[in-house]
Design a protein around this motif. Structure first.
Motif, PDB file in Angstrom:
ATOM      1  N   ASP A 203      -6.423   3.644   5.795  1.00 15.33           N
ATOM      2  CA  ASP A 203      -6.942   2.885   4.653  1.00 15.33           C
ATOM      3  C   ASP A 203      -5.865   2.660   3.603  1.00 15.33           C
ATOM      4  OD1 ASP A 203      -9.407   2.887   5.866  1.00 15.33           O
ATOM      5  OD2 ASP A 203     -10.295   4.395   4.550  1.00 15.33           O
ATOM      6  N   MET A 204      -4.925   3.591   3.502  1.00 16.40           N
ATOM      7  CA  MET A 204      -3.857   3.501   2.511  1.00 16.40           C
ATOM      8  C   MET A 204      -2.582   2.893   3.074  1.00 16.40           C
ATOM      9  SD  MET A 204      -5.193   4.409  -0.272  1.00 16.40           S
ATOM     10  CE  MET A 204      -6.659   5.273  -0.850  1.00 16.40           C
TER      11      MET A 204
ATOM     12  N   THR B  64      -1.883   0.348  -5.716  1.00 20.60           N
ATOM     13  CA  THR B  64      -1.741   0.367  -4.253  1.00 20.60           C
ATOM     14  C   THR B  64      -3.099   0.710  -3.626  1.00 20.60           C
ATOM     15  OG1 THR B  64      -1.047   2.694  -4.327  1.00 20.60           O
ATOM     16  CG2 THR B  64       0.689   1.006  -4.319  1.00 20.60           C
ATOM     17  N   PRO B  65      -4.055  -0.179  -3.761  1.00 23.89           N
ATOM     18  CA  PRO B  65      -5.411   0.147  -3.308  1.00 23.89           C
ATOM     19  C   PRO B  65      -5.537   0.210  -1.793  1.00 23.89           C
ATOM     20  CG  PRO B  65      -5.275  -2.159  -3.936  1.00 23.89           C
ATOM     21  CD  PRO B  65      -3.969  -1.540  -4.332  1.00 23.89           C
ATOM     22  N   ALA B  66      -6.569   0.924  -1.362  1.00 26.02           N
ATOM     23  CA  ALA B  66      -6.927   0.931   0.056  1.00 26.02           C
ATOM     24  C   ALA B  66      -7.377  -0.464   0.468  1.00 26.02           C
ATOM     25  CB  ALA B  66      -8.046   1.939   0.306  1.00 26.02           C
ATOM     26  N   SER B  67      -7.286  -0.762   1.762  1.00 26.61           N
ATOM     27  CA  SER B  67      -7.738  -2.068   2.225  1.00 26.61           C
ATOM     28  C   SER B  67      -8.172  -1.993   3.676  1.00 26.61           C
ATOM     29  CB  SER B  67      -6.636  -3.123   2.068  1.00 26.61           C
ATOM     30  OG  SER B  67      -5.574  -2.872   2.975  1.00 26.61           O
TER      31      SER B  67
ATOM     32  N   PHE C  56     -14.095   2.600   0.619  1.00 29.12           N
ATOM     33  CA  PHE C  56     -12.992   3.444   0.180  1.00 29.12           C
ATOM     34  C   PHE C  56     -13.393   4.220  -1.074  1.00 29.12           C
ATOM     35  CE2 PHE C  56     -11.236  -0.732   1.633  1.00 29.12           C
ATOM     36  CZ  PHE C  56     -10.899  -0.324   2.916  1.00 29.12           C
TER      37      PHE C  56
ATOM     38  N   GLN D 212       0.834  -1.189   0.000  1.00 28.01           N
ATOM     39  CA  GLN D 212       0.000   0.000   0.000  1.00 28.01           C
ATOM     40  C   GLN D 212       0.874   1.246   0.000  1.00 28.01           C
ATOM     41  OE1 GLN D 212      -2.790  -1.360   3.361  1.00 28.01           O
ATOM     42  NE2 GLN D 212      -4.112  -0.161   2.004  1.00 28.01           N
ATOM     43  N   ALA D 213       0.319   2.346  -0.469  1.00 28.16           N
ATOM     44  CA  ALA D 213       1.104   3.557  -0.688  1.00 28.16           C
ATOM     45  C   ALA D 213       1.728   4.094   0.594  1.00 28.16           C
ATOM     46  CB  ALA D 213       0.222   4.629  -1.332  1.00 28.16           C
ATOM     47  N   LEU D 214       1.052   3.935   1.737  1.00 26.35           N
ATOM     48  CA  LEU D 214       1.549   4.514   2.989  1.00 26.35           C
ATOM     49  C   LEU D 214       2.116   3.464   3.940  1.00 26.35           C
ATOM     50  CD1 LEU D 214      -1.135   7.268   3.710  1.00 26.35           C
ATOM     51  CD2 LEU D 214       1.038   7.460   2.479  1.00 26.35           C
TER      52      LEU D 214
ATOM     53  N   LYS E 143     -10.066   4.777  -5.677  1.00 26.97           N
ATOM     54  CA  LYS E 143      -9.651   3.471  -6.195  1.00 26.97           C
ATOM     55  C   LYS E 143      -8.281   3.600  -6.871  1.00 26.97           C
ATOM     56  CE  LYS E 143     -14.097   2.585  -5.438  1.00 26.97           C
ATOM     57  NZ  LYS E 143     -14.597   1.927  -4.235  1.00 26.97           N
ATOM     58  N   LEU E 144      -7.251   3.020  -6.267  1.00 25.67           N
ATOM     59  CA  LEU E 144      -5.913   3.023  -6.848  1.00 25.67           C
ATOM     60  C   LEU E 144      -5.644   1.669  -7.486  1.00 25.67           C
ATOM     61  CD1 LEU E 144      -5.830   5.286  -4.546  1.00 25.67           C
ATOM     62  CD2 LEU E 144      -3.349   4.957  -4.599  1.00 25.67           C
TER      63      LEU E 144
END
Length: 405
Positions: free
Chosen positions: A27-28, A356-359, A349, A2-4, A352-353
């Protein structure tokens, strides 16, 4: 991935704007440590009704993907724990009254000495500067103070607030915007910074074209119900069976609408040829359209206008929209496994990426659920943790008996 991933957030905020912002970061992929008051917790845990199996729906909706630790910030030992957390954190989020954390030794100037890379996001009602900086701020207050209520509702009725906590939620989004910007800047400078986000500033930003229109004309916009000051027809109407939305946003759509609905006489009327003309003659045109739509079933209107690409649609109730096939297709309702709330469902969420989607990693935590886990990671021994519990510096590992009265 994930992005973060790897970003640590220390969340000292409560109620909605701050917790909503930290949830979006969680979430990210950010690791969110939520600090709460022992025995009581985030005040939104008491915001009921409604409650779901004893848990506040208000809290459940804005606190997923976090770990909860309970710390008494008024004690030296409690502040020492926060110092340890802040030293390792990338981001701190707080929404105490102006000056409150400085008095506790937890202000930005104090914590940046411990961690120069710390990004310190301060959320308040009116901002940390200016003559109103010491005023408390709540969503309803700022909907009025910030001008929103002056343009919300029917002209001949008492001003109305937006149905949801729009000021809190948008301020939370602006906080995320500031935090992500500061993280990018830190990659270039190696230094953190202070972020000042307020409910008032966010609301002024949302006034957008309404504010610019005032400066252009010298006349503030007023309440118009569902109508739009510069577009006609662009509002709610009543069909034979229910209320609907008709959004004719330009002259091309007006022509399509009139031809599809058999309103050629309106299309040819010089009073309605352009949008400017329609705005000027709103009081004449709207009753004419209202009379015609009131004779038709909503589905007939939708089928006719959808076929030619004129925006229109129903006014859904919450139960209708959360169960709508489009909402389900967009995976906008999450089903969450929770220890005390079976079949918990919360909004999902909105971004929508592709890569690197939210989860959903963690359910909204029980009060103090992760206290021992977090302290263990900070290097506290079991004996030290037990001593902190005896002194009531921290709460029990899981507080299930907090008041929701």
């Amino acid at each position: 991935m994930q992005a973060l991933d790897g970003i640590k957030v220390l969340d000292l905020s409560r109620t909605l704007a701050g917790p909503y912002s930290s949830m979006l970061l969680g979430d990210m992929g950010a690791d969110i440590v939520k600090v709460e008051q022992p025995g009581k917790g985030d005040e939104s845990r008491q915001f009921t009704p409604p409650a779901w199996n004893g848990e506040s729906c208000y809290f459940l909706s804005s606190n997923r993907n976090k770990r909860s630790i309970t710390i008494d910030l008024k004690t030296d030992e409690g502040r020492e724990i926060v110092y340890k957390l802040a030293k390792e954190a990338d981001v701190l989020i707080e929404n105490f009254r102006t000056g409150a954390l400085d008095k506790l030794g937890l202000g930005y100037e104090q914590l940046k000495e411990l961690n120069p890379r710390l990004i310190y996001c301060s959320i308040s009602g009116f901002g940390r500067t200016g003559p109103e900086k010491n005023r408390a701020g709540y969503d309803l207050l700022l909907q009025g103070y910030g001008g929103l209520m002056s343009i919300t509702g029917e002209a001949d009725r008492t001003p109305a607030k937006a149905g949801m906590s729009i000021v809190d939620l948008t301020t939370g989004m602006y906080a995320v915007y500031g935090i992500l910007t500061a993280l990018i800047a830190r990659d270039k400078t190696e230094k953190g910074q202070f972020i000042d986000v307020s409910l008032l500033d966010g609301q002024i930003s949302l006034l957008n074209h309404m504010a610019t229109g005032y400066f252009a004309t010298g006349k503030p916009a007023g309440r118009m119900g569902s109508a739009h000051p510069t577009l006609v027809p662009y509002q709610a109407f009543s069909a034979k069976d229910t209320d609907i939305i008709l959004a004719v946003a330009n002259n091309g759509l007006w022509e399509k609408c009139c031809r599809a609905m058999g309103w050629e006489n309106l299309l040819e009327d010089s009073r309605f040829v352009t949008n400017d003309a329609r705005v000027s003659n709103r009081a004449i045109l709207i009753p004419m359209i209202s009379e015609r739509l009131a004779k038709l079933e909503s589905e007939e209107i939708f089928d006719t206008l959808d076929a030619v690409g004129v925006p229109c649609g129903p006014i859904h109730t919450i139960d209708q929209v959360v169960n709508h096939p489009q909402v389900k297709a967009r995976e906008m309702i999450l089903e969450v496994e929770h220890p005390t709330v079976p079949n918990l469902k919360i909004p999902g969420f909105p971004v929508k990426l592709s890569d690197t989607p939210a989860s959903l990693q963690k359910y909204p935590p029980l009060l103090g659920e992760h206290t021992e886990e977090i302290l263990d990671q900070l290097g506290f021994s079991p004996e030290q943790i037990e001593e902190l519990k005896i002194k009531r510096i921290i709460g029990d590992p899981v507080q299930k008996n907090y008041s929701l009265s």
